[in-house]
Structure formats: structure tokens, C-alpha cells
Design a protein around this motif. Structure first.
Motif, short mmCIF file in Angstrom:
data_model
loop_
_atom_site.label_atom_id
_atom_site.label_comp_id
_atom_site.label_asym_id
_atom_site.label_seq_id
_atom_site.Cartn_x
_atom_site.Cartn_y
_atom_site.Cartn_z
N ASP A 98 -30.78 22.52 -29.21
CA ASP A 98 -31.14 22.09 -27.87
C ASP A 98 -30.54 20.71 -27.60
O ASP A 98 -30.07 20.03 -28.51
CB ASP A 98 -32.67 22.03 -27.72
CG ASP A 98 -33.31 23.40 -27.83
OD1 ASP A 98 -32.73 24.36 -27.30
OD2 ASP A 98 -34.39 23.50 -28.44
N GLY A 99 -30.59 20.29 -26.36
CA GLY A 99 -30.13 18.94 -26.02
C GLY A 99 -28.71 18.86 -25.55
O GLY A 99 -28.26 17.79 -25.12
N PHE A 100 -27.96 19.96 -25.64
CA PHE A 100 -26.56 19.95 -25.21
C PHE A 100 -26.27 21.08 -24.23
O PHE A 100 -25.13 21.54 -24.13
CB PHE A 100 -25.63 20.02 -26.43
CG PHE A 100 -25.72 18.80 -27.30
CD1 PHE A 100 -24.98 17.66 -27.02
CD2 PHE A 100 -26.59 18.77 -28.39
CE1 PHE A 100 -25.08 16.53 -27.81
CE2 PHE A 100 -26.69 17.65 -29.19
CZ PHE A 100 -25.94 16.52 -28.89
N CYS A 157 -20.95 18.76 -24.65
CA CYS A 157 -21.18 19.85 -25.60
C CYS A 157 -19.91 20.00 -26.43
O CYS A 157 -18.87 20.43 -25.93
CB CYS A 157 -21.50 21.14 -24.85
SG CYS A 157 -21.78 22.55 -25.94
#
Length: 258
Positions: free
Chosen positions: A132-134, A188
């Protein structure tokens, strides 16, 4: 159901078709996805592409498929996510099948272009995980080829930098297995990977054109953006030239068409 592979085609007598593995329900996005792959690949829509939906309970299981019948395989994107907690039986069936398929494709080094969800399936099948997070909302970031891309039969024919549409919440972190990173993004990082000699995956969407992104903006509502930002999302997506990203389909078909 999977169709019977045709024998040859008018443009390239004796060529095997490509297998299009569909990981989403039918509808406007699925239609546009197939249309773009056909057009960008210079393929005959009736003779050169064989469809199989992994959501169809009557379709053959990937363990039963004979990839020798095909020039190569496309794995589509999907509205389903591997990280979802509440999965329908349809979702679970599709997920089991796509992971089985991805494992076989890598083991047998079958020419493959796995798109977004498809690349994530390959990574998970090889023991990797998503992070997660990208995630990226509907936009067209700049994609940059790595030094390794210069030695790749498909990536070396692409522009050194190009823009391509994205739209995903989960991302592939460090690609597992013998992955070669072919393209990165500023936010990303893992945007294009090759496993073995012939299995490719992209986090971005080479199968989405500018008109195709309009279809997705309408379909996804505020899933990727607040509803009041729709006009701004359309404007930024319309302004992007994504021909360089679309070209991957052309080069993949050129490389592997039997």
C-alpha cells in the motif's frame, strides 16, 4: 467459454492467435480493452484473438489450457483487488484461476503481457506481495525505461520516456523471482517487469487510449477521485499523449506473432 483456436488468418497465414484472459465482468471497459489490444496489435478481431473469461464458471481451468495453441497471452486488468477482505465467490474463483495461470505462464516462459492486475497476479504467484502507499489515481505519469530495457526485445523499441495511464490502489513492491525491472515511475517505482525471457508485466495500462480513459472515468465515478473533481480528471487525462505507452502492445505482438 474459450473459443476454438482458428487456423491462420488473412494477414499472416498460419499464425497462431493470441489468448486474451479476461479478469473483469463484461461491459464497456471490457469491450474497449479488447478493441484496443486488437487495434494496437494490428490483429483481426475474429481470427487473431481468442477470449477466455476467468469469471465464467464454465470456462476451462488454466491447468487444462494448452498454450502451444497461441502466439502469446494477454492478462487484463480487473476491478477486483487482491487485498480486498470481503470477496464474493466469483471474485475468489477468478483469483484462484489467475494465480494458477500466472504460475504456469512463468514456469513455461510463455510469451505474456500481464496488465496491472495481471502483473500483480504474476508477482503473487511467485511468492511476492503487494504494498500500500503507492497507489495511483486516474492520471498519466511519466514512465522511464531502465538501463536493462536497452537489452530487451520489446522494451528497447519504446521511447526512453513516455506517458501512460494508471489507476490502482495496490502496487508490486520488489518484484520476486528473476524479475528484470524495465521501467519505473517517479512515485510508483515498479512499472514494467520481465520474468524469464518472455513474461512481461506492466503496472500502467498500455491498453487504455485517451477515449478509453473517458470510458473509465465515467465508469469508476468517485472510486479513484471525489466526484466534484471529475472535470479536472478529464482535463489532465485528455492532455496526456499516451501513444508511447500504447506502443507496448504493438511491439509485444510484433515480437511474438507466430
Amino acid at each position: 467459454m474459450i473459443a476454438t483456436p482458428p487456423v491462420g488468418n488473412a494477414k499472416n497465414s498460419g499464425a497462431k492467435p493470441f489468448l486474451l484472459v479476461v479478469c473483469r465482468p463484461g461491459g464497456a471497459i471490457a469491450v474497449d480493452e479488447r478493441k484496443t489490444i486488437v487495434e494496437r496489435g494490428g490483429l483481426d478481431p475474429r481470427r487473431d484473438v481468442v477470449d477466455v473469461s476467468l469469471l465464467d464458471p464454465g470456462a476451462p481451468h488454466p491447468a487444462e489450457m494448452d498454450f502451444a495453441d497461441y502466439s502469446g497471452v494477454f492478462i487484463t486488468g480487473s476491478p477486483f483487488g487482491f487485498g480486498e477482505s470481503d470477496k464474493s465467490p466469483e471474485h475468489r474463483r477468478m483469483e484462484e484461476r489467475v494465480l494458477s495461470l500466472a504460475g504456469r505462464l512463468v514456469d513455461e516462459d510463455v510469451p505474456t503481457l500481464a496488465l496491472c492486475f495481471g502483473m500483480q497476479a504474476v508477482a503473487i504467484a511467485l511468492g511476492g506481495s503487494l504494498i500500500d502507499g503507492f497507489g495511483e489515481d486516474l492520471q498519466a505519469p511519466v514512465i522511464t525505461l531502465t538501463d536493462e530495457a536497452a537489452h530487451d526485445a520489446v522494451a528497447s523499441r519504446l521511447p526512453p520516456t513516455f506517458r501512460a495511464y494508471v489507476g490502482h490502489s495496490e502496487s508490486v513492491g520488489t518484484p520476486p523471482g528473476d524479475a528484470v525491472l524495465l521501467a519505473t515511475g517517479d512515485f510508483c517505482r515498479t512499472q514494467m517487469v520481465r520474468w524469464g525471457r518472455n513474461v512481461y508485466g506492466t503496472q500502467f495500462h498500455p491498453e487504455i487510449t485517451t477515449p478509453g480513459m473517458r470510458i473509465r472515468i465515467d465508469a469508476y465515478g468517485d472510486a479513484y477521485y471525489p466526484a466534484h473533481e471529475k472535470a479536472a480528471v478529464i482535463a489532465r487525462c485528455d492532455a496526456a499523449d499516451v501513444e508511447g505507452g500504447n506502443r507496448i502492445i504493438t511491439e509485444f505482438v510484433r515480437r511474438y506473432r507466430s
